[in-house]
Scaffold this motif. Structure first.
Motif, short mmCIF file in Angstrom:
data_model
loop_
_atom_site.label_atom_id
_atom_site.label_comp_id
_atom_site.label_asym_id
_atom_site.label_seq_id
_atom_site.Cartn_x
_atom_site.Cartn_y
_atom_site.Cartn_z
N UNK A 18 70.24 16.07 119.69
CA UNK A 18 71.44 16.90 119.51
C UNK A 18 72.69 16.05 119.35
N UNK A 19 72.85 15.03 120.20
CA UNK A 19 74.09 14.25 120.14
C UNK A 19 74.07 13.14 119.11
N UNK A 20 72.88 12.76 118.64
CA UNK A 20 72.81 11.67 117.65
C UNK A 20 73.56 12.00 116.38
N UNK A 21 73.63 13.27 116.06
CA UNK A 21 74.28 13.68 114.81
C UNK A 21 75.55 14.48 115.05
N UNK A 22 76.03 14.47 116.28
CA UNK A 22 77.27 15.18 116.62
C UNK A 22 78.40 14.16 116.60
N UNK A 68 71.31 -1.14 121.54
CA UNK A 68 72.33 -1.18 120.50
C UNK A 68 71.58 -1.24 119.18
N UNK A 69 71.77 -0.22 118.38
CA UNK A 69 71.01 -0.13 117.14
C UNK A 69 71.81 0.60 116.07
N UNK A 70 71.58 0.25 114.83
CA UNK A 70 72.21 0.99 113.74
C UNK A 70 71.43 2.26 113.44
N UNK A 71 70.17 2.30 113.87
CA UNK A 71 69.33 3.47 113.64
C UNK A 71 69.71 4.57 114.62
N UNK A 72 69.98 5.75 114.10
CA UNK A 72 70.32 6.87 114.98
C UNK A 72 69.07 7.46 115.60
N UNK A 73 69.24 7.91 116.84
CA UNK A 73 68.17 8.59 117.57
C UNK A 73 66.92 7.72 117.69
N UNK A 74 67.10 6.54 118.24
CA UNK A 74 65.97 5.64 118.45
C UNK A 74 65.41 5.76 119.87
N UNK A 75 65.81 6.82 120.58
CA UNK A 75 65.32 7.03 121.94
C UNK A 75 63.80 7.04 121.97
N UNK A 76 63.20 6.65 123.10
CA UNK A 76 61.73 6.67 123.20
C UNK A 76 61.16 8.07 122.97
N UNK A 77 59.92 8.11 122.55
CA UNK A 77 59.22 9.39 122.36
C UNK A 77 59.01 10.07 123.71
N UNK A 78 58.70 11.35 123.67
CA UNK A 78 58.62 12.17 124.89
C UNK A 78 57.62 11.59 125.89
N UNK A 79 56.43 11.25 125.45
CA UNK A 79 55.42 10.71 126.40
C UNK A 79 55.86 9.37 126.99
N UNK A 80 56.50 8.54 126.18
CA UNK A 80 57.00 7.26 126.69
C UNK A 80 58.11 7.50 127.72
N UNK A 81 58.98 8.47 127.44
CA UNK A 81 60.03 8.83 128.40
C UNK A 81 59.42 9.35 129.70
N UNK A 82 58.41 10.20 129.58
CA UNK A 82 57.76 10.76 130.77
C UNK A 82 57.13 9.65 131.62
N UNK A 83 56.56 8.63 130.98
CA UNK A 83 55.99 7.50 131.73
C UNK A 83 57.08 6.73 132.48
N UNK A 84 58.22 6.54 131.81
CA UNK A 84 59.34 5.87 132.47
C UNK A 84 59.84 6.69 133.65
N UNK A 85 59.97 8.01 133.45
CA UNK A 85 60.42 8.89 134.53
C UNK A 85 59.44 8.87 135.70
N UNK A 86 58.15 8.82 135.40
CA UNK A 86 57.13 8.76 136.44
C UNK A 86 57.28 7.48 137.26
N UNK A 87 57.52 6.37 136.59
CA UNK A 87 57.72 5.09 137.28
C UNK A 87 58.95 5.16 138.18
N UNK A 88 60.03 5.76 137.68
CA UNK A 88 61.25 5.89 138.48
C UNK A 88 60.98 6.79 139.69
N UNK A 89 60.27 7.90 139.48
CA UNK A 89 59.94 8.80 140.59
C UNK A 89 59.11 8.10 141.66
#
Length: 130
Positions: A18-22, A68-89
């Motif tokens: 949502x914010x990548x193109x706002x 830092x990237x010129x590519x917009x919306x380079x955030x990790x994919x959902x499953x990769x994010x979930x794995x990171x969140x699991x590690x933080x939890x």
């Protein structure tokens, strides 16, 4: 993988898209009070912060992901994010560096152990894992 962590990862991913193109709104907050995850994207800088980045912050904050990237919306994919969140939890310290995590002012906020406890609490509260 816990379904609630996947749902939180989907919310984060949705915010990133949502914010990548706002052209105006560059921060999207998920949560309330001290339980906040902020997704940001501005001029090639993208990050997902856990914890309150506003001053004064007494608990600390970390970048779950920062790049830092010129590519917009380079955030990790959902499953990769979930794995990171699991590690933080699970109170794990994540690898640091470009495209990875970073931690801020560790000693000011009571050291790494105290901060890992706080970040874990934020993720668990937002994913309703208690």
């Amino acid at each position: 993988m816990d379904k609630k962590l996947l749902e939180l990862a989907r919310d984060i991913s949705r915010a990133g898209k949502e914010i990548a193109y706002d052209n105006i709104c560059k921060d999207y907050r998920i949560g309330y009070g001290r339980n906040i995850i902020t997704v940001t994207s501005d001029s090639g800088y993208e990050a997902i912060y856990i914890g309150d980045t506003r001053s004064p912050c007494k608990d600390g904050y970390m970048c779950l992901y920062t790049n830092n990237t010129e590519k917009r919306n380079s955030f990790p994919r959902i499953r990769a994010l979930a794995k990171l969140l699991e590690a933080v939890a699970n109170k794990e310290k994540l690898p640091e560096g470009e495209g990875k995590a970073s931690y801020h002012d560790r000693e000011e906020f009571g050291g790494m152990d105290k901060q890992l406890e706080y970040f874990s609490r934020v993720v668990k509260n937002l994913a309703d894992l208690w």
